[in-house]
Design a protein around this motif. Structure first.
Motif, PDB file in Angstrom:
ATOM      1  N   ALA A  70       8.146  -7.078 -46.968  1.00 17.76           N
ATOM      2  CA  ALA A  70       7.151  -8.127 -46.712  1.00 17.76           C
ATOM      3  C   ALA A  70       7.017  -8.376 -45.219  1.00 17.76           C
ATOM      4  O   ALA A  70       5.910  -8.583 -44.704  1.00 17.76           O
ATOM      5  CB  ALA A  70       7.542  -9.407 -47.437  1.00 17.76           C
ATOM      6  N   LEU A  71       8.139  -8.332 -44.515  1.00 16.82           N
ATOM      7  CA  LEU A  71       8.104  -8.502 -43.062  1.00 16.82           C
ATOM      8  C   LEU A  71       7.327  -7.366 -42.415  1.00 16.82           C
ATOM      9  O   LEU A  71       6.488  -7.590 -41.527  1.00 16.82           O
ATOM     10  CB  LEU A  71       9.538  -8.535 -42.510  1.00 16.82           C
ATOM     11  N   GLY A  72       7.563  -6.159 -42.859  1.00 20.13           N
ATOM     12  CA  GLY A  72       6.836  -5.012 -42.320  1.00 20.13           C
ATOM     13  C   GLY A  72       5.342  -5.122 -42.569  1.00 20.13           C
ATOM     14  O   GLY A  72       4.537  -4.823 -41.685  1.00 20.13           O
ATOM     15  N   ALA A  73       4.971  -5.558 -43.764  1.00 19.38           N
ATOM     16  CA  ALA A  73       3.551  -5.713 -44.086  1.00 19.38           C
ATOM     17  C   ALA A  73       2.906  -6.765 -43.196  1.00 19.38           C
ATOM     18  O   ALA A  73       1.773  -6.597 -42.722  1.00 19.38           O
ATOM     19  CB  ALA A  73       3.393  -6.082 -45.560  1.00 19.38           C
ATOM     20  N   GLY A  74       3.628  -7.860 -42.945  1.00 15.97           N
ATOM     21  CA  GLY A  74       3.092  -8.906 -42.084  1.00 15.97           C
ATOM     22  C   GLY A  74       2.915  -8.440 -40.649  1.00 15.97           C
ATOM     23  O   GLY A  74       1.893  -8.735 -40.009  1.00 15.97           O
ATOM     24  N   LEU A  75       3.892  -7.716 -40.132  1.00 19.49           N
ATOM     25  CA  LEU A  75       3.785  -7.186 -38.768  1.00 19.49           C
ATOM     26  C   LEU A  75       2.627  -6.205 -38.650  1.00 19.49           C
ATOM     27  O   LEU A  75       1.920  -6.172 -37.633  1.00 19.49           O
ATOM     28  CB  LEU A  75       5.105  -6.516 -38.374  1.00 19.49           C
ATOM     29  N   ALA A  76       2.426  -5.396 -39.694  1.00 19.82           N
ATOM     30  CA  ALA A  76       1.328  -4.427 -39.671  1.00 19.82           C
ATOM     31  C   ALA A  76      -0.023  -5.126 -39.656  1.00 19.82           C
ATOM     32  O   ALA A  76      -0.958  -4.676 -38.985  1.00 19.82           O
ATOM     33  CB  ALA A  76       1.438  -3.496 -40.872  1.00 19.82           C
ATOM     34  N   ALA A 129      -6.096  -0.161 -44.888  1.00 25.76           N
ATOM     35  CA  ALA A 129      -4.927   0.065 -45.732  1.00 25.76           C
ATOM     36  C   ALA A 129      -4.087   1.225 -45.214  1.00 25.76           C
ATOM     37  O   ALA A 129      -2.851   1.183 -45.253  1.00 25.76           O
ATOM     38  CB  ALA A 129      -5.371   0.340 -47.167  1.00 25.76           C
ATOM     39  N   SER A 130      -4.755   2.263 -44.707  1.00 28.02           N
ATOM     40  CA  SER A 130      -4.055   3.423 -44.151  1.00 28.02           C
ATOM     41  C   SER A 130      -3.179   3.038 -42.972  1.00 28.02           C
ATOM     42  O   SER A 130      -2.084   3.583 -42.790  1.00 28.02           O
ATOM     43  CB  SER A 130      -5.080   4.475 -43.724  1.00 28.02           C
ATOM     44  N   SER A 131      -3.653   2.086 -42.180  1.00 28.55           N
ATOM     45  CA  SER A 131      -2.891   1.636 -41.027  1.00 28.55           C
ATOM     46  C   SER A 131      -1.789   0.644 -41.406  1.00 28.55           C
ATOM     47  O   SER A 131      -0.667   0.727 -40.901  1.00 28.55           O
ATOM     48  CB  SER A 131      -3.833   0.993 -40.005  1.00 28.55           C
ATOM     49  N   LEU A 132      -2.086  -0.276 -42.329  1.00 27.66           N
ATOM     50  CA  LEU A 132      -1.130  -1.321 -42.692  1.00 27.66           C
ATOM     51  C   LEU A 132       0.133  -0.763 -43.352  1.00 27.66           C
ATOM     52  O   LEU A 132       1.190  -1.399 -43.295  1.00 27.66           O
ATOM     53  CB  LEU A 132      -1.781  -2.334 -43.629  1.00 27.66           C
ATOM     54  N   ARG A 133       0.034   0.411 -43.954  1.00 25.04           N
ATOM     55  CA  ARG A 133       1.213   0.970 -44.625  1.00 25.04           C
ATOM     56  C   ARG A 133       2.332   1.317 -43.651  1.00 25.04           C
ATOM     57  O   ARG A 133       3.493   1.484 -44.052  1.00 25.04           O
ATOM     58  CB  ARG A 133       0.808   2.210 -45.428  1.00 25.04           C
ATOM     59  N   PHE A 134       2.007   1.417 -42.340  1.00 27.88           N
ATOM     60  CA  PHE A 134       3.039   1.783 -41.372  1.00 27.88           C
ATOM     61  C   PHE A 134       4.089   0.690 -41.203  1.00 27.88           C
ATOM     62  O   PHE A 134       5.198   0.975 -40.758  1.00 27.88           O
ATOM     63  CB  PHE A 134       2.401   2.132 -40.024  1.00 27.88           C
ATOM     64  N   GLY A 135       3.756  -0.554 -41.544  1.00 29.48           N
ATOM     65  CA  GLY A 135       4.745  -1.620 -41.470  1.00 29.48           C
ATOM     66  C   GLY A 135       5.902  -1.398 -42.426  1.00 29.48           C
ATOM     67  O   GLY A 135       7.069  -1.294 -41.999  1.00 29.48           O
ATOM     68  N   PRO A 136       5.641  -1.286 -43.731  1.00 32.46           N
ATOM     69  CA  PRO A 136       6.720  -0.969 -44.665  1.00 32.46           C
ATOM     70  C   PRO A 136       7.385   0.374 -44.392  1.00 32.46           C
ATOM     71  O   PRO A 136       8.603   0.522 -44.579  1.00 32.46           O
ATOM     72  CB  PRO A 136       6.005  -0.966 -46.027  1.00 32.46           C
ATOM     73  N   MET A 137       6.609   1.360 -43.941  1.00 35.50           N
ATOM     74  CA  MET A 137       7.200   2.660 -43.603  1.00 35.50           C
ATOM     75  C   MET A 137       8.275   2.506 -42.536  1.00 35.50           C
ATOM     76  O   MET A 137       9.369   3.076 -42.630  1.00 35.50           O
ATOM     77  CB  MET A 137       6.118   3.623 -43.107  1.00 35.50           C
ATOM     78  N   LEU A 138       7.963   1.718 -41.491  1.00 40.50           N
ATOM     79  CA  LEU A 138       8.931   1.495 -40.419  1.00 40.50           C
ATOM     80  C   LEU A 138      10.170   0.802 -40.943  1.00 40.50           C
ATOM     81  O   LEU A 138      11.304   1.188 -40.608  1.00 40.50           O
ATOM     82  CB  LEU A 138       8.291   0.660 -39.307  1.00 40.50           C
ATOM     83  N   MET A 139       9.987  -0.202 -41.793  1.00 39.75           N
ATOM     84  CA  MET A 139      11.132  -0.922 -42.348  1.00 39.75           C
ATOM     85  C   MET A 139      12.032   0.010 -43.151  1.00 39.75           C
ATOM     86  O   MET A 139      13.260  -0.088 -43.099  1.00 39.75           O
ATOM     87  CB  MET A 139      10.646  -2.068 -43.232  1.00 39.75           C
ATOM     88  N   GLU A 140      11.426   0.938 -43.890  1.00 38.82           N
ATOM     89  CA  GLU A 140      12.228   1.873 -44.683  1.00 38.82           C
ATOM     90  C   GLU A 140      13.057   2.783 -43.793  1.00 38.82           C
ATOM     91  O   GLU A 140      14.234   3.057 -44.091  1.00 38.82           O
ATOM     92  CB  GLU A 140      11.317   2.678 -45.604  1.00 38.82           C
ATOM     93  N   VAL A 141      12.492   3.241 -42.694  1.00 40.44           N
ATOM     94  CA  VAL A 141      13.271   4.076 -41.768  1.00 40.44           C
ATOM     95  C   VAL A 141      14.411   3.267 -41.152  1.00 40.44           C
ATOM     96  O   VAL A 141      15.546   3.747 -41.062  1.00 40.44           O
ATOM     97  CB  VAL A 141      12.357   4.659 -40.673  1.00 40.44           C
ATOM     98  N   LEU A 142      14.114   2.040 -40.751  1.00 37.54           N
ATOM     99  CA  LEU A 142      15.154   1.187 -40.176  1.00 37.54           C
ATOM    100  C   LEU A 142      16.257   0.890 -41.182  1.00 37.54           C
ATOM    101  O   LEU A 142      17.402   0.628 -40.794  1.00 37.54           O
ATOM    102  CB  LEU A 142      14.544  -0.125 -39.676  1.00 37.54           C
TER     103      LEU A 142
END
Length: 295
Positions: free
Chosen positions: A24-30, A66-79
Motif C-alpha cells: 500500500a505504501l508503494g502504491a501511494g508513493l507511485a 496503471a503501467s507506471s503506478l505498478r512500479f511502486g509495489p514492484m520496488l517494495m517487493e525488491v526491497l
C-alpha cells in the motif's frame, strides 16, 4: 556510496512492515510520483498504446497511468527480498512447462528464458532461483555505483547469478555448464545490434540475443511471463520450449525466432496491457533513422 547505504536502510525498514502495508505504501508513493512524470513521456506512452491496441484516448491514458503506478509495489517487493526469499512460494506460483525446464537442466543442456518488461521481472528471476533453477540474470550496469551494487546484491540474495549484458563470453560458458540465461527481449537496441520484425503490426527493431545464443548453443528458449493478480499474488507462466531452426542462413534463422519471441510478447501484452512498460520509447531507433532518411 551514500545511495547504497541509504537504500539498504530503507530496505531494512520496509522489511519490518507487514507485506500488505508495504504494498500500500508503494502504491501511494507511485501515485505521487506519477505527477512528476514529464508530460512528453506520458504523451509518448498514450500514443504508443493507441497505435498498438487501438484504444480510445481515455482508455490509453488509464493504461499508461496503471503501467507506471505498478512500479511502486514492484520496488517494495525488491526491497523485501530478504524476507520474501525464505517463502517465495507464498508470493509467486509457477505454472506451465516447468518440468520441461527442469529436464533441460538435468540433462546439462542449459536454456534461455526470454521475457519482457511486463509485471515484476525482478521478482520473476528471484522466484525461479528460489525454486532451485540455476538462473543467470543479464543486467545493464546502473549509472550510480551504489544502486548497481545494491540491486546486484539483492539479485544474488535470492539465488541469481548476475552478469552484465556485455559479458557474452561468460554467458556462453555458463549455458554450456547447464545454466539458464534470462534475457529481457523487448528493448529497442541500436540498429546494428537488432533485426527488423513485426510487433503490433509495425516494423520494429528487436533484440536478437535470445535467438542468437540459443542457435549457437543448441538449447531451447522458454518464453516466460509474470502477472500480478488482484490480491497481489503473482503467477509466473513458463511456455513450452522453442528450438531455433538451423539452416545455412544464420541471419534468417535468428530473424524467424526473434519474430516468434516478439509475437509471444505481443500476445502477453495484449492480455495484460497495464503491466507492460509503455513509458519506454520502443520505436526510437527506427523513428530516428526515418527522420534522417536512412530507412
Amino acid at each position: 556510496m551514500f545511495s547504497y547505504y541509504g537504500v539498504k536502510l530503507l530496505s531494512f525498514l520496509i522489511c519490518l512492515l507487514p507485506h500488505n502495508t508495504a504494498m500500500a505504501l508503494g502504491a501511494g508513493l507511485a501515485r505521487m510520483a506519477w505527477n512528476f512524470v514529464p508530460t512528453k513521456r506520458k504523451l509518448l506512452a498514450k500514443e504508443q498504446i493507441i497505435r498498438c491496441l487501438g484504444t480510445s484516448e481515455a482508455e490509453a491514458e488509464s493504461i499508461a497511468r496503471a503501467s507506471s503506478l505498478r512500479f511502486g509495489p514492484m520496488l517494495m517487493e525488491v526491497l523485501r527480498f530478504p524476507v520474501m526469499r525464505t517463502r517465495m512460494e507464498d508470493y509467486v506460483s509457477i505454472t506451465g512447462a516447468l518440468d520441461e525446464v527442469r529436464a533441460a537442466v538435468a540433462a546439462g543442456r542449459g536454456a534461455i528464458f526470454a521475457t519482457s518488461h511486463s509485471g515484476n521481472w525482478e521478482l520473476m528471476g528471484g522466484a525461479f532461483a528460489c525454486a532451485g533453477l540455476p538462473i543467470v540474470g543479464v543486467a545493464k550496469k546502473q549509472s550510480a555505483a551504489g544502486m548497481d551494487r545494491f540491486i546486484n546484491e539483492y539479485r544474488a540474495l535470492v539465488g541469481m547469478h548476475i552478469t552484465y549484458h556485455t559479458g557474452v563470453r561468460e554467458m556462453f560458458r555458463m549455458i554450456d555448464a547447464g545454466w539458464i540465461i534470462g534475457l529481457i527481449s523487448d528493448q529497442d537496441p541500436a540498429l546494428r545490434d537488432g533485426v527488423i520484425i513485426d510487433f503490433f503490426g509495425q516494423r520494429t527493431n528487436a533484440f536478437t540475443g535470445a535467438a542468437a545464443i540459443a542457435r549457437r548453443c543448441d538449447v531451447p528458449i522458454f518464453p516466460v511471463f509474470i502477472h500480478r493478480e488482484a490480491d497481489g499474488h503473482h503467477v509466473l507462466t513458463v511456455e513450452k520450449g522453442l528450438m531455433v531452426e538451423k539452416t545455412d542462413d544464420r541471419a534468417a534463422d535468428i530473424r524467424r525466432m526473434t519474430q516468434t519471441i516478439n509475437t509471444r510478447i505481443e500476445e502477453w501484452v495484449r492480455r495484460y496491457p497495464e503491466e507492460w512498460f509503455w513509458l519506454h520509447d520502443r520505436w526510437k531507433s527506427l523513428r530516428n533513422d526515418n527522420e534522417k532518411g536512412v530507412l
